[in-house]
Design a protein around this motif. Structure first.
Motif, short mmCIF file in Angstrom:
data_model
loop_
_atom_site.label_atom_id
_atom_site.label_comp_id
_atom_site.label_asym_id
_atom_site.label_seq_id
_atom_site.Cartn_x
_atom_site.Cartn_y
_atom_site.Cartn_z
N ARG A 46 0.85 -1.21 0.00
CA ARG A 46 0.00 0.00 0.00
C ARG A 46 0.88 1.25 0.00
O ARG A 46 0.62 2.21 -0.74
N ASP A 47 1.94 1.22 0.81
CA ASP A 47 2.84 2.38 0.88
C ASP A 47 3.48 2.66 -0.47
O ASP A 47 3.65 3.81 -0.87
N ALA A 48 3.85 1.60 -1.18
CA ALA A 48 4.52 1.79 -2.48
C ALA A 48 3.58 2.47 -3.46
O ALA A 48 4.01 3.31 -4.27
N ALA A 49 2.29 2.15 -3.40
CA ALA A 49 1.33 2.79 -4.31
C ALA A 49 1.19 4.27 -3.99
O ALA A 49 1.17 5.12 -4.89
N ALA A 50 1.13 4.58 -2.69
CA ALA A 50 0.99 5.98 -2.27
C ALA A 50 2.22 6.77 -2.72
O ALA A 50 2.11 7.86 -3.27
N ARG A 51 3.39 6.16 -2.50
CA ARG A 51 4.64 6.82 -2.91
C ARG A 51 4.65 7.04 -4.42
O ARG A 51 5.00 8.11 -4.91
N ALA A 52 4.22 6.03 -5.16
CA ALA A 52 4.23 6.13 -6.63
C ALA A 52 3.34 7.28 -7.09
O ALA A 52 3.72 8.07 -7.96
N ALA A 53 2.16 7.39 -6.48
CA ALA A 53 1.24 8.47 -6.88
C ALA A 53 1.88 9.83 -6.59
O ALA A 53 1.81 10.75 -7.40
N ASN A 54 2.55 9.93 -5.42
CA ASN A 54 3.18 11.20 -5.06
C ASN A 54 4.42 11.50 -5.90
O ASN A 54 4.79 12.65 -6.09
N ASP A 55 5.05 10.45 -6.41
CA ASP A 55 6.27 10.63 -7.22
C ASP A 55 5.97 10.83 -8.70
O ASP A 55 6.88 10.81 -9.54
N GLY A 56 4.71 10.95 -9.05
CA GLY A 56 4.40 11.27 -10.45
C GLY A 56 4.04 10.08 -11.33
O GLY A 56 3.94 10.22 -12.55
N TYR A 57 3.85 8.91 -10.75
CA TYR A 57 3.39 7.76 -11.56
C TYR A 57 1.87 7.87 -11.76
O TYR A 57 1.09 7.09 -11.23
N THR A 58 1.49 8.89 -12.49
CA THR A 58 0.07 9.20 -12.62
C THR A 58 -0.34 9.28 -14.09
O THR A 58 -1.40 9.77 -14.42
N THR A 61 0.98 4.28 -18.93
CA THR A 61 2.25 3.55 -19.00
C THR A 61 2.29 2.85 -20.37
O THR A 61 1.28 2.84 -21.08
N PRO A 62 3.41 2.22 -20.73
CA PRO A 62 3.38 1.41 -21.96
C PRO A 62 2.25 0.38 -21.88
O PRO A 62 1.90 -0.09 -20.79
N ASN A 63 1.69 0.02 -23.04
CA ASN A 63 0.57 -0.93 -23.06
C ASN A 63 0.89 -2.23 -22.31
O ASN A 63 0.04 -2.79 -21.63
N ALA A 64 2.11 -2.70 -22.46
CA ALA A 64 2.46 -4.00 -21.87
C ALA A 64 2.82 -3.91 -20.40
O ALA A 64 2.99 -4.93 -19.74
N GLY A 65 2.92 -2.68 -19.88
CA GLY A 65 3.26 -2.53 -18.46
C GLY A 65 4.57 -1.80 -18.28
O GLY A 65 5.38 -1.69 -19.21
N ILE A 66 4.80 -1.29 -17.06
CA ILE A 66 6.04 -0.59 -16.73
C ILE A 66 7.22 -1.58 -16.84
O ILE A 66 7.12 -2.69 -16.29
N ALA A 263 -5.78 0.26 -22.55
CA ALA A 263 -4.54 1.03 -22.69
C ALA A 263 -3.45 0.48 -21.77
O ALA A 263 -2.42 0.03 -22.23
N CYS A 264 -3.71 0.48 -20.47
CA CYS A 264 -2.72 -0.06 -19.53
C CYS A 264 -3.36 -0.19 -18.15
O CYS A 264 -4.44 0.32 -17.92
N VAL A 265 -2.65 -0.86 -17.27
CA VAL A 265 -3.09 -0.95 -15.87
C VAL A 265 -2.71 0.35 -15.17
O VAL A 265 -1.70 0.97 -15.50
N ASN A 266 -3.50 0.76 -14.17
CA ASN A 266 -3.19 2.06 -13.54
C ASN A 266 -1.79 2.05 -12.91
O ASN A 266 -1.34 1.05 -12.35
N ALA A 267 -1.12 3.18 -13.08
CA ALA A 267 0.32 3.24 -12.82
C ALA A 267 0.69 2.98 -11.34
O ALA A 267 1.59 2.18 -11.06
N PRO A 268 0.02 3.63 -10.36
CA PRO A 268 0.40 3.34 -8.97
C PRO A 268 0.21 1.86 -8.61
O PRO A 268 1.00 1.29 -7.85
N ALA A 269 -0.81 1.22 -9.18
CA ALA A 269 -1.02 -0.21 -8.89
C ALA A 269 0.12 -1.05 -9.46
O ALA A 269 0.53 -2.04 -8.86
N GLN A 270 0.65 -0.63 -10.60
CA GLN A 270 1.79 -1.37 -11.15
C GLN A 270 3.01 -1.23 -10.24
O GLN A 270 3.76 -2.19 -10.03
N MET A 271 3.21 -0.04 -9.68
CA MET A 271 4.34 0.14 -8.76
C MET A 271 4.12 -0.64 -7.46
O MET A 271 5.06 -1.16 -6.86
N ALA A 272 2.87 -0.74 -7.05
CA ALA A 272 2.57 -1.58 -5.88
C ALA A 272 2.91 -3.03 -6.18
O ALA A 272 3.44 -3.76 -5.32
#
Ligand code: PLP
Length: 385
Positions: A46-58, A61-66, A263-272
């Motif tokens: 959960r923390d990684a997703a919050a960090r990703a959103a705050n760090d601009g992973y908003t 992403t590429p269609n196939a994933g980060i 298009a792609c999976v939401n970016a913070p969830a990919q970082m999570a």
């Protein structure tokens, strides 16, 4: 209004969802119908997703994933599934559902056929039906320890059959396909030039120190597409992150489908998901051990009561035989819910072979699970002839 599409008009609701809605109308119902972990997503994820959103992973992403996630997945596939795949073969999707849907779309034209087990998770037939792909069911029988038998599948193959779908560990039976049967299935696919679509979303929920044999690890012909998920392993059902790993020539097809559909999976969830794979894995072991302990408790209650069931080797479900009652699975589940306030899923939701069964989820709190199973046993005894 102009008539909407026939494909959607014909689509029946999942029997699992139907019972879930019924159960929600009974405030003190014990919920044993849920197919999702009762645990919270671990904190570091959960923390990684919050960090990703705050760090601009908003952004998109590429269609196939980060790339970082595809690389982490490729390492996981090698270490835990024995699958040797490059990150280019990995496609990150909004849950395993989208990977399954996309794979059927990439492989089939309307009128083609897919072989799925009876019983099977209802979404397979739904997603095939939506695409005009014919569903042919092969048996999984208690007398064969629920193992799929190549010799029973072979007569069902036609010149329109494109895919043999297998699911190990299996929802709803908990069956883990053993090495001998898996080899027979891969030989069958070779003989008839079929694709194998292997749903392994429960790959890390396996009991009795058993391991799941990944078909793709033994695939010499490049005919296996494997589908995995973060939903069950890391209690991340709502995050919607799954993935497919496909032979190199097929992977670009799966990637192509992503653009017009999601298009792609939401970016913070990919970082999570990256954090899930690269962080500590004790959460996975702890949840698996909890399911195993709960399984042993329910197995004991059923065993002492003389109720027949399939002992699950993986996933988190118990497939309980209610043939001893004077009711079919829908009626049994309805009476259990309305009269005894316990929600289970009627086996019929998984196919015709489920008529004499109900599915109980082990992803429920232990006391509720034991109490619910005890009430189920009482009803079964009260209604047996
Ligand atoms: N495959 C099977 C066998 C399942 O039981 C489920 C969920 O219940 C899924 C796939 C879907 O997983 P996801 O949440 O990743 O879409």
């Amino acid at each position: 209004m102009r008539r909407p599409s026939n494909a959607v008009a014909r689509l029946n609701r999942s029997g699992i969802r139907e019972f879930f809605d019924l159960a929600n109308r009974i405030p003190d119902a014990i919920h044993l119908e849920m197919g999702e972990p009762d645990f919270a997503t671990p904190e570091h994820i959960r923390d990684a997703a919050a960090r990703a959103a705050n760090d601009g992973y908003t952004r998109y992403t590429p269609n196939a994933g980060i790339p970082q996630l595809r690389e982490a997945i490729a390492r996981k596939l090698e270490a835990r599934n024995g699958i040797d795949a490059s990150p280019d073969q990995v496609v990150v999707t909004p849950g395993a559902i989208a990977a399954l849907y996309g794979t059927v779309m990439a492989l089939c034209d309307p009128g083609d056929e897919i072989l799925i087990s009876d019983p099977a998770w209802p979404n397979y037939a739904m997603l095939a039906g939506l695409q005009g792909v014919g569903v042919v069911r092969y048996p999984m029988l208690p007398e064969h320890r629920m193992q799929p038998k190549a010799e029973q599948i072979e007569p069902l193959i036609t010149d329109r059959t494109k895919i043999l779908l297998i699911n190990s560990p299996c929802n709803p039976t908990g069956t883990v396909i053993d090495q001998r049967h898996l080899e027979d299935l891969l030989d069958l696919a070779d003989t008839h030039n079929l694709w194998v679509l292997s749903d392994e979303v429960y790959d890390e929920i396996v009991f009795d120190s058993d391991t799941v044999k990944s078909p793709a690890a033994q695939d010499k012909a490049g005919r296996v597409v494997s589908v995995f998920s973060f939903s069950k392993t890391y209690a991340m059902t709502g995050w919607r992150v799954g993935y497919a790993v496909a032979p190199p020539e097929l992977a670009p097809y799966l990637v192509k489908i992503q653009e017009p559909v999601t298009a792609c999976v939401n970016a913070p969830a990919q970082m999570a998901a990256v954090a899930a794979l690269e962080g500590p894995q004790d959460c996975v072991t702890e949840m698996r051990d909890a399911y195993e302990k709960r399984r042993d408790g329910v197995v004991e209650i059923l065993g002492q009561a003389g109720v027949p069931f399939i002992r699950p080797a993986g996933a988190f479900y118990l497939w309980i035989n209610i043939a001893g009652s004077d009711m079919g699975s829908n009626d049994f589940a309805r009476v259990l819910l309305e009269g005894h306030h316990v929600a289970v899923t009627p086996g019929r939701a998984f196919g015709p072979a489920g008529e004499d069964f109900v599915r109980v989820s082990l992803a429920s709190k232990t006391e509720e699970l034991n109490e619910g199973t005890t009430r189920l046993v009482h009803l079964l005894h009260a209604r047996s002839g």
